[in-house]
Write a protein that holds these residues in place. Structure first.
Motif, PDB file in Angstrom:
ATOM      1  N   VAL A 121      32.631 110.604   4.636  1.00  0.00           N
ATOM      2  CA  VAL A 121      32.589 109.471   3.719  1.00  0.00           C
ATOM      3  C   VAL A 121      31.773 108.338   4.337  1.00  0.00           C
ATOM      4  CG1 VAL A 121      34.101 107.557   3.105  1.00  0.00           C
ATOM      5  CG2 VAL A 121      34.662 109.852   2.324  1.00  0.00           C
ATOM      6  N   THR A 122      31.138 107.553   3.495  1.00  0.00           N
ATOM      7  CA  THR A 122      30.379 106.405   3.965  1.00  0.00           C
ATOM      8  C   THR A 122      31.015 105.141   3.408  1.00  0.00           C
ATOM      9  OG1 THR A 122      28.391 107.748   3.812  1.00  0.00           O
ATOM     10  CG2 THR A 122      28.082 105.402   4.093  1.00  0.00           C
ATOM     11  N   ARG A 123      31.051 104.117   4.236  1.00  0.00           N
ATOM     12  CA  ARG A 123      31.645 102.847   3.810  1.00  0.00           C
ATOM     13  C   ARG A 123      30.548 101.829   3.606  1.00  0.00           C
ATOM     14  NH1 ARG A 123      36.766 100.092   6.004  1.00  0.00           N
ATOM     15  NH2 ARG A 123      37.023 102.062   7.068  1.00  0.00           N
ATOM     16  N   HIS A 124      30.571 101.129   2.485  1.00  0.00           N
ATOM     17  CA  HIS A 124      29.575 100.094   2.236  1.00  0.00           C
ATOM     18  C   HIS A 124      30.228  98.724   2.118  1.00  0.00           C
ATOM     19  CE1 HIS A 124      26.704 103.248   1.473  1.00  0.00           C
ATOM     20  NE2 HIS A 124      27.515 103.795   0.587  1.00  0.00           N
ATOM     21  N   HIS A 125      29.487  97.707   2.537  1.00  0.00           N
ATOM     22  CA  HIS A 125      29.992  96.324   2.421  1.00  0.00           C
ATOM     23  C   HIS A 125      29.155  95.590   1.402  1.00  0.00           C
ATOM     24  CE1 HIS A 125      32.409  96.735   6.099  1.00  0.00           C
ATOM     25  NE2 HIS A 125      31.422  97.517   6.504  1.00  0.00           N
ATOM     26  N   SER A 141      35.824 120.763   0.812  1.00  0.00           N
ATOM     27  CA  SER A 141      37.107 121.475   0.706  1.00  0.00           C
ATOM     28  C   SER A 141      37.943 121.256   1.943  1.00  0.00           C
ATOM     29  CB  SER A 141      36.849 122.964   0.548  1.00  0.00           C
ATOM     30  OG  SER A 141      36.301 123.472   1.753  1.00  0.00           O
ATOM     31  N   GLY A 142      39.075 121.945   1.964  1.00  0.00           N
ATOM     32  CA  GLY A 142      39.969 121.834   3.098  1.00  0.00           C
ATOM     33  C   GLY A 142      39.248 122.159   4.397  1.00  0.00           C
ATOM     34  N   GLU A 143      38.280 123.028   4.311  1.00  0.00           N
ATOM     35  CA  GLU A 143      37.496 123.380   5.496  1.00  0.00           C
ATOM     36  C   GLU A 143      36.918 122.150   6.166  1.00  0.00           C
ATOM     37  OE1 GLU A 143      36.679 126.294   7.374  1.00  0.00           O
ATOM     38  OE2 GLU A 143      38.573 126.573   6.313  1.00  0.00           O
ATOM     39  N   ASP A 144      36.366 121.261   5.325  1.00  0.00           N
ATOM     40  CA  ASP A 144      35.747 120.062   5.870  1.00  0.00           C
ATOM     41  C   ASP A 144      36.767 119.203   6.591  1.00  0.00           C
ATOM     42  OD1 ASP A 144      32.880 120.116   4.738  1.00  0.00           O
ATOM     43  OD2 ASP A 144      34.132 120.618   3.015  1.00  0.00           O
ATOM     44  N   ILE A 145      37.948 119.152   6.022  1.00  0.00           N
ATOM     45  CA  ILE A 145      39.002 118.354   6.645  1.00  0.00           C
ATOM     46  C   ILE A 145      39.392 118.985   7.981  1.00  0.00           C
ATOM     47  CG2 ILE A 145      41.371 117.559   6.410  1.00  0.00           C
ATOM     48  CD1 ILE A 145      40.957 117.558   3.364  1.00  0.00           C
ATOM     49  N   ARG A 146      39.551 120.294   7.947  1.00  0.00           N
ATOM     50  CA  ARG A 146      39.936 120.991   9.165  1.00  0.00           C
ATOM     51  C   ARG A 146      38.863 120.826  10.248  1.00  0.00           C
ATOM     52  NH1 ARG A 146      43.647 124.741   8.864  1.00  0.00           N
ATOM     53  NH2 ARG A 146      43.086 125.213   6.706  1.00  0.00           N
ATOM     54  N   ARG A 165      43.912 104.744   5.733  1.00  0.00           N
ATOM     55  CA  ARG A 165      43.865 105.543   6.960  1.00  0.00           C
ATOM     56  C   ARG A 165      42.963 106.750   6.784  1.00  0.00           C
ATOM     57  NH1 ARG A 165      49.852 104.575   8.515  1.00  0.00           N
ATOM     58  NH2 ARG A 165      50.147 105.629   6.545  1.00  0.00           N
ATOM     59  N   VAL A 166      43.153 107.451   5.688  1.00  0.00           N
ATOM     60  CA  VAL A 166      42.382 108.664   5.444  1.00  0.00           C
ATOM     61  C   VAL A 166      40.895 108.355   5.269  1.00  0.00           C
ATOM     62  CG1 VAL A 166      42.017 110.548   3.811  1.00  0.00           C
ATOM     63  CG2 VAL A 166      44.335 109.931   4.514  1.00  0.00           C
ATOM     64  N   LEU A 167      40.597 107.290   4.542  1.00  0.00           N
ATOM     65  CA  LEU A 167      39.194 106.948   4.343  1.00  0.00           C
ATOM     66  C   LEU A 167      38.524 106.626   5.677  1.00  0.00           C
ATOM     67  CD1 LEU A 167      39.332 104.848   1.063  1.00  0.00           C
ATOM     68  CD2 LEU A 167      38.224 107.055   1.391  1.00  0.00           C
ATOM     69  N   THR A 168      39.254 105.923   6.526  1.00  0.00           N
ATOM     70  CA  THR A 168      38.706 105.597   7.832  1.00  0.00           C
ATOM     71  C   THR A 168      38.477 106.860   8.661  1.00  0.00           C
ATOM     72  OG1 THR A 168      39.855 103.483   7.790  1.00  0.00           O
ATOM     73  CG2 THR A 168      39.091 104.257   9.933  1.00  0.00           C
ATOM     74  N   GLN A 169      39.413 107.784   8.582  1.00  0.00           N
ATOM     75  CA  GLN A 169      39.247 109.040   9.316  1.00  0.00           C
ATOM     76  C   GLN A 169      38.084 109.839   8.753  1.00  0.00           C
ATOM     77  OE1 GLN A 169      43.108 110.304   8.297  1.00  0.00           O
ATOM     78  NE2 GLN A 169      44.090 109.535  10.165  1.00  0.00           N
ATOM     79  N   PHE A 170      37.988 109.876   7.444  1.00  0.00           N
ATOM     80  CA  PHE A 170      36.885 110.598   6.801  1.00  0.00           C
ATOM     81  C   PHE A 170      35.548 109.971   7.196  1.00  0.00           C
ATOM     82  CE2 PHE A 170      39.106 112.676   2.870  1.00  0.00           C
ATOM     83  CZ  PHE A 170      39.872 113.438   3.736  1.00  0.00           C
ATOM     84  N   GLU A 171      35.577 108.657   7.342  1.00  0.00           N
ATOM     85  CA  GLU A 171      34.340 107.990   7.721  1.00  0.00           C
ATOM     86  C   GLU A 171      33.934 108.417   9.130  1.00  0.00           C
ATOM     87  OE1 GLU A 171      34.606 103.789   8.238  1.00  0.00           O
ATOM     88  OE2 GLU A 171      32.442 103.474   8.108  1.00  0.00           O
ATOM     89  N   VAL A 221      43.667 116.185   0.758  1.00  0.00           N
ATOM     90  CA  VAL A 221      42.988 117.065  -0.188  1.00  0.00           C
ATOM     91  C   VAL A 221      42.782 116.358  -1.521  1.00  0.00           C
ATOM     92  CG1 VAL A 221      43.215 119.170  -1.546  1.00  0.00           C
ATOM     93  CG2 VAL A 221      43.836 119.185   0.867  1.00  0.00           C
ATOM     94  N   LYS A 222      43.811 115.659  -1.976  1.00  0.00           N
ATOM     95  CA  LYS A 222      43.715 114.949  -3.258  1.00  0.00           C
ATOM     96  C   LYS A 222      42.665 113.852  -3.212  1.00  0.00           C
ATOM     97  CE  LYS A 222      46.830 117.265  -5.413  1.00  0.00           C
ATOM     98  NZ  LYS A 222      46.405 118.187  -6.480  1.00  0.00           N
ATOM     99  N   ILE A 223      42.624 113.124  -2.122  1.00  0.00           N
ATOM    100  CA  ILE A 223      41.643 112.047  -1.989  1.00  0.00           C
ATOM    101  C   ILE A 223      40.233 112.635  -2.017  1.00  0.00           C
ATOM    102  CG2 ILE A 223      40.692 110.351  -0.367  1.00  0.00           C
ATOM    103  CD1 ILE A 223      43.612 109.740   0.471  1.00  0.00           C
ATOM    104  N   LEU A 224      40.041 113.680  -1.295  1.00  0.00           N
ATOM    105  CA  LEU A 224      38.727 114.326  -1.278  1.00  0.00           C
ATOM    106  C   LEU A 224      38.377 114.805  -2.686  1.00  0.00           C
ATOM    107  CD1 LEU A 224      36.562 114.981   0.774  1.00  0.00           C
ATOM    108  CD2 LEU A 224      37.660 117.174   1.206  1.00  0.00           C
ATOM    109  N   GLY A 225      39.378 115.348  -3.376  1.00  0.00           N
ATOM    110  CA  GLY A 225      39.145 115.836  -4.735  1.00  0.00           C
ATOM    111  C   GLY A 225      38.698 114.735  -5.674  1.00  0.00           C
ATOM    112  N   VAL A 226      39.361 113.604  -5.605  1.00  0.00           N
ATOM    113  CA  VAL A 226      38.998 112.490  -6.492  1.00  0.00           C
ATOM    114  C   VAL A 226      37.592 111.989  -6.157  1.00  0.00           C
ATOM    115  CG1 VAL A 226      39.491 110.096  -7.064  1.00  0.00           C
ATOM    116  CG2 VAL A 226      41.349 111.750  -6.978  1.00  0.00           C
ATOM    117  N   LEU A 227      37.306 111.858  -4.885  1.00  0.00           N
ATOM    118  CA  LEU A 227      35.978 111.381  -4.474  1.00  0.00           C
ATOM    119  C   LEU A 227      34.896 112.300  -5.013  1.00  0.00           C
ATOM    120  CD1 LEU A 227      36.596 110.360  -0.756  1.00  0.00           C
ATOM    121  CD2 LEU A 227      35.995 108.864  -2.653  1.00  0.00           C
ATOM    122  N   GLU A 228      35.218 113.574  -5.039  1.00  0.00           N
ATOM    123  CA  GLU A 228      34.241 114.571  -5.481  1.00  0.00           C
ATOM    124  C   GLU A 228      33.942 114.467  -6.978  1.00  0.00           C
ATOM    125  OE1 GLU A 228      35.562 118.464  -4.404  1.00  0.00           O
ATOM    126  OE2 GLU A 228      33.805 118.538  -3.123  1.00  0.00           O
TER     127      GLU A 228
END
Lengths: 146, 146
Positions: free
Chosen positions: A73-77, A9-14, A62-68, A25-32
């Motif tokens: 979030v985890t990034r895979h190659h 949730s927003g808490e995690d972002i904060r 940008r957001v995915l990189t920040q989340f990582e 928030v929307k990106i996190l929602g879709v990932l979820e």
DNA sequence: AGCCGAATGCAAAAGCTTCTCATTTGTTGC
DNA sequence: GCAACAAATGAGAAGCTTTTGCATTCGGCT
């Protein structure tokens, strides 16, 4: 000890030191809500469009990189050139990917984890991360065989 | 049963159904003499320049891809975006990479190999390949710790 | 409500890799 | 050896994914 989370949730972002903005928030929602759990930035962009959210691709990257960086979030190659992202619910696992249909399944094996640690230690390395991906053909009739 | 090879030659190129051209021979030669064994296409290009061979980058990519199809070379997708190539001497192994200095070491562990096979089978997958890379800090004082 | 720095969108740019096509080079048969 | 042909190369253009610069907008705090 990390606990497996079902909801972000927003808490995690904060907590990551980031502003709680609509795109994030929307990106996190879709990932979820992802069924398979694994998406490329491009896929995420399209999913958001389908959901009526016009979020620029640059922002998604940008957001995915920040989340990582924040560990959300985890990034895979995987093979194929583009990065694939997945929500980090706190449970480490590895992947097995079908090279015909692209399906991704997850697995975790303590024996392998232990051996990796032993191998690294014996070579004087301090493990920070590892990536194990098995490639093969899944049991779907369309993929089976070669 | 595959045997570990120390030397590659024009024969290997010919057996792959490819013409034995100067660029291909030179590329194979450089790959053979590599100390670390792992190079990006760009690195290979520079190494060839240093050796006085002006081979276009496009050719290098083409040849490496052909060598890969022929089983002469293996392509890895380490973190960092670019592909890394390595001569395939017939001995399968995995990698441990230092995320500070980039050093790559190889290892092979039968226990891990076996477990992978078991896991794939239990999920109905037919294994074609796998990639296991451990990332960490090597024992070099400059890299040790974080 | 209003301010300020952070976040976003767009377009441009940057990397890596592949493709196009004219030219050159192996190979094969004579 | 040499001609003939297909395959391979080089140079640059193009393609993709990802990043960056900058003006505009938005979220958080007073």
């Amino acid at each position: 000890m990390k606990v497996k989370k079902d909801m972000m949730s927003g808490e995690d972002i904060r907590n990551a030191g980031l502003k709680v903005t609509l795109p994030r928030v929307k990106i996190l929602g879709v990932l979820e809500q992802l069924e398979h759990g694994h998406v490329s930035a491009e896929d995420l962009y399209k999913l958001l469009l389908d959901a009526g959210e016009e979020i620029g691709l640059a922002t998604i990257y940008r957001v995915l990189t920040q989340f990582e960086s924040a560990g959300l979030v985890t990034r895979h190659h995987f093979e194929g050139g583009q990065s694939v992202f997945e929500l980090d619910r706190g449970d480490h696992h590895d992947h097995i990917v079908c090279i015909r249909c692209g399906k991704v399944e997850e697995f975790f094996d303590q024996t392998i984890e232990d051996r990796q640690q032993e191998i690294a230690t014996s070579k004087g390395f301090a493990v920070e991360a590892h990536a194990l991906t098995i490639y093969g053909y899944c049991k779907d009739p369309k993929c089976k065989g070669s």
